[in-house]
Design a protein around this motif. Structure first.
Motif, PDB file in Angstrom:
ATOM      1  N   LYS A  93       0.843  -1.193   0.000  1.00  0.00           N
ATOM      2  CA  LYS A  93       0.000   0.000   0.000  1.00  0.00           C
ATOM      3  C   LYS A  93       0.877   1.242   0.000  1.00  0.00           C
ATOM      4  CE  LYS A  93      -3.931   2.126   2.284  1.00  0.00           C
ATOM      5  NZ  LYS A  93      -4.958   1.976   3.328  1.00  0.00           N
ATOM      6  N   VAL A  94       0.588   2.158  -0.920  1.00  0.00           N
ATOM      7  CA  VAL A  94       1.242   3.466  -0.968  1.00  0.00           C
ATOM      8  C   VAL A  94       0.522   4.340   0.055  1.00  0.00           C
ATOM      9  CG1 VAL A  94       1.631   5.516  -2.400  1.00  0.00           C
ATOM     10  CG2 VAL A  94       1.820   3.223  -3.410  1.00  0.00           C
ATOM     11  N   ARG A  95       1.292   4.960   0.943  1.00  0.00           N
ATOM     12  CA  ARG A  95       0.690   5.785   1.978  1.00  0.00           C
ATOM     13  C   ARG A  95       1.445   7.092   2.133  1.00  0.00           C
ATOM     14  NH1 ARG A  95       1.566   3.579   6.912  1.00  0.00           N
ATOM     15  NH2 ARG A  95       0.129   5.100   7.764  1.00  0.00           N
ATOM     16  N   GLN A  96       0.724   8.103   2.510  1.00  0.00           N
ATOM     17  CA  GLN A  96       1.248   9.398   2.937  1.00  0.00           C
ATOM     18  C   GLN A  96       2.312   9.971   2.001  1.00  0.00           C
ATOM     19  OE1 GLN A  96       2.077   9.232   7.156  1.00  0.00           O
ATOM     20  NE2 GLN A  96      -0.100   9.012   7.597  1.00  0.00           N
ATOM     21  N   VAL A  97       1.941  10.097   0.734  1.00  0.00           N
ATOM     22  CA  VAL A  97       2.809  10.755  -0.245  1.00  0.00           C
ATOM     23  C   VAL A  97       2.726  12.256   0.007  1.00  0.00           C
ATOM     24  CG1 VAL A  97       3.265  11.139  -2.696  1.00  0.00           C
ATOM     25  CG2 VAL A  97       2.359   8.924  -1.925  1.00  0.00           C
ATOM     26  N   ALA A  98       3.875  12.876   0.251  1.00  0.00           N
ATOM     27  CA  ALA A  98       3.905  14.312   0.550  1.00  0.00           C
ATOM     28  C   ALA A  98       5.076  14.955  -0.192  1.00  0.00           C
ATOM     29  CB  ALA A  98       4.054  14.547   2.047  1.00  0.00           C
ATOM     30  N   VAL A  99       4.801  16.088  -0.827  1.00  0.00           N
ATOM     31  CA  VAL A  99       5.831  16.863  -1.522  1.00  0.00           C
ATOM     32  C   VAL A  99       5.771  18.289  -0.989  1.00  0.00           C
ATOM     33  CG1 VAL A  99       6.619  17.752  -3.754  1.00  0.00           C
ATOM     34  CG2 VAL A  99       5.720  15.417  -3.589  1.00  0.00           C
ATOM     35  N   ASP A 100       6.938  18.843  -0.694  1.00  0.00           N
ATOM     36  CA  ASP A 100       7.028  20.214  -0.201  1.00  0.00           C
ATOM     37  C   ASP A 100       6.225  21.136  -1.111  1.00  0.00           C
ATOM     38  OD1 ASP A 100       8.281  23.014  -0.061  1.00  0.00           O
ATOM     39  OD2 ASP A 100       9.234  22.009   1.635  1.00  0.00           O
ATOM     40  N   ILE A 101       5.426  21.994  -0.509  1.00  0.00           N
ATOM     41  CA  ILE A 101       4.532  22.887  -1.265  1.00  0.00           C
ATOM     42  C   ILE A 101       5.288  23.744  -2.277  1.00  0.00           C
ATOM     43  CG2 ILE A 101       4.526  24.793   0.410  1.00  0.00           C
ATOM     44  CD1 ILE A 101       1.333  23.546  -1.126  1.00  0.00           C
ATOM     45  N   SER A 102       6.543  24.086  -1.992  1.00  0.00           N
ATOM     46  CA  SER A 102       7.305  24.971  -2.872  1.00  0.00           C
ATOM     47  C   SER A 102       7.672  24.324  -4.203  1.00  0.00           C
ATOM     48  CB  SER A 102       8.582  25.453  -2.176  1.00  0.00           C
ATOM     49  OG  SER A 102       9.483  24.369  -1.985  1.00  0.00           O
ATOM     50  N   ILE A 103       7.598  22.993  -4.293  1.00  0.00           N
ATOM     51  CA  ILE A 103       7.946  22.345  -5.564  1.00  0.00           C
ATOM     52  C   ILE A 103       6.879  21.369  -6.052  1.00  0.00           C
ATOM     53  CG2 ILE A 103      10.431  22.652  -5.291  1.00  0.00           C
ATOM     54  CD1 ILE A 103      10.547  19.691  -4.527  1.00  0.00           C
ATOM     55  N   GLN A 104       5.683  21.454  -5.485  1.00  0.00           N
ATOM     56  CA  GLN A 104       4.604  20.612  -5.994  1.00  0.00           C
ATOM     57  C   GLN A 104       4.341  20.940  -7.455  1.00  0.00           C
ATOM     58  OE1 GLN A 104       1.202  20.949  -3.384  1.00  0.00           O
ATOM     59  NE2 GLN A 104       2.208  19.765  -1.776  1.00  0.00           N
ATOM     60  N   ARG A 105       3.926  19.938  -8.196  1.00  0.00           N
ATOM     61  CA  ARG A 105       3.661  20.008  -9.635  1.00  0.00           C
ATOM     62  C   ARG A 105       4.943  20.168 -10.448  1.00  0.00           C
ATOM     63  NH1 ARG A 105      -1.565  19.681  -9.664  1.00  0.00           N
ATOM     64  NH2 ARG A 105      -2.967  20.942  -8.434  1.00  0.00           N
ATOM     65  N   GLY A 106       6.067  19.812  -9.820  1.00  0.00           N
ATOM     66  CA  GLY A 106       7.359  19.906 -10.508  1.00  0.00           C
ATOM     67  C   GLY A 106       7.964  18.573 -10.874  1.00  0.00           C
ATOM     68  N   GLY A 107       7.255  17.474 -10.650  1.00  0.00           N
ATOM     69  CA  GLY A 107       7.759  16.167 -11.034  1.00  0.00           C
ATOM     70  C   GLY A 107       8.249  15.295  -9.893  1.00  0.00           C
ATOM     71  N   VAL A 108       8.341  15.838  -8.693  1.00  0.00           N
ATOM     72  CA  VAL A 108       8.846  15.052  -7.568  1.00  0.00           C
ATOM     73  C   VAL A 108       7.883  13.915  -7.219  1.00  0.00           C
ATOM     74  CG1 VAL A 108       9.488  15.094  -5.125  1.00  0.00           C
ATOM     75  CG2 VAL A 108      10.268  16.906  -6.655  1.00  0.00           C
ATOM     76  N   GLY A 109       6.595  14.184  -7.180  1.00  0.00           N
ATOM     77  CA  GLY A 109       5.615  13.138  -6.885  1.00  0.00           C
ATOM     78  C   GLY A 109       5.653  12.031  -7.918  1.00  0.00           C
TER      79      GLY A 109
END
Length: 166
Positions: A93-109
């Motif tokens: 199970k994939v759980r609690q995926v979190a990306v710093d707000i300053s780089i969201q939508r930048g490919g890290v996820g």
């Protein structure tokens, strides 16, 4: 617990976002209880719980000793994280995926998910499942995940079960 490293090593993602100068992102597993792990707890709480007026519970954190932790770093700074929790010999199970707000939508996820899928395969898992927040469903659909069943409420907001056969 299975092998804690994927077969191909850490991933690097270059030039993720043009409006943020990211030289590279290094994705790797994190040891439970380490300083890096503590940074993941802080990021998960900040991104996933605080906006809901919640915080990670002692019960949630107690489960962390029995799962795989994955982090995305720029230099030495944690910018994204996630958990892979084995649910059977062939599913996680994939759980609690979190990306710093300053780089969201930048490919890290996207890079975290690619690493998680490779890691899962290298450790014998054939299926990934998750409880995706309603606003994240389109992101996971683009990555090949499928919705299962009807929406439901978890941590006070709508979620959808999603799965992907690797």
């Amino acid at each position: 617990m299975r092998n804690a490293t994927p077969t191909k090593g850490a991933h690097k993602v270059d030039s993720l976002k043009t409006d943020v100068s990211l030289a590279s992102v290094n994705i790797r597993t994190i040891t439970f209880g380490s300083d890096e792990y503590n940074s993941t707890v802080a990021l998960r709480d900040k991104i996933l719980r605080e906006p809901l007026g919640l915080s990670l519970s002692a019960e949630e954190l107690a489960q962390d000793a029995h799962v795989f932790h994955i982090g995305a770093f720029i230099s030495c700074r944690l910018v994204g994280c996630m958990i892979l929790q084995p649910v059977s010999s062939t599913a996680a199970k994939v759980r609690q995926v979190a990306v710093d707000i300053s780089i969201q939508r930048g490919g890290v996820g996207r890079a975290l998910m690619a690493y998680a899928e490779e890691f899962a395969l290298a450790n014998g898992f054939k299926v990934l499942e998750m409880s995706a927040r309603d606003e994240a469903v389109p992101f996971y659909l683009k990555l090949g995940y499928q919705t299962v069943g009807e929406p439901y409420t978890e941590v006070t907001i709508p979620h959808m079960k999603m799965t992907k056969r690797l």
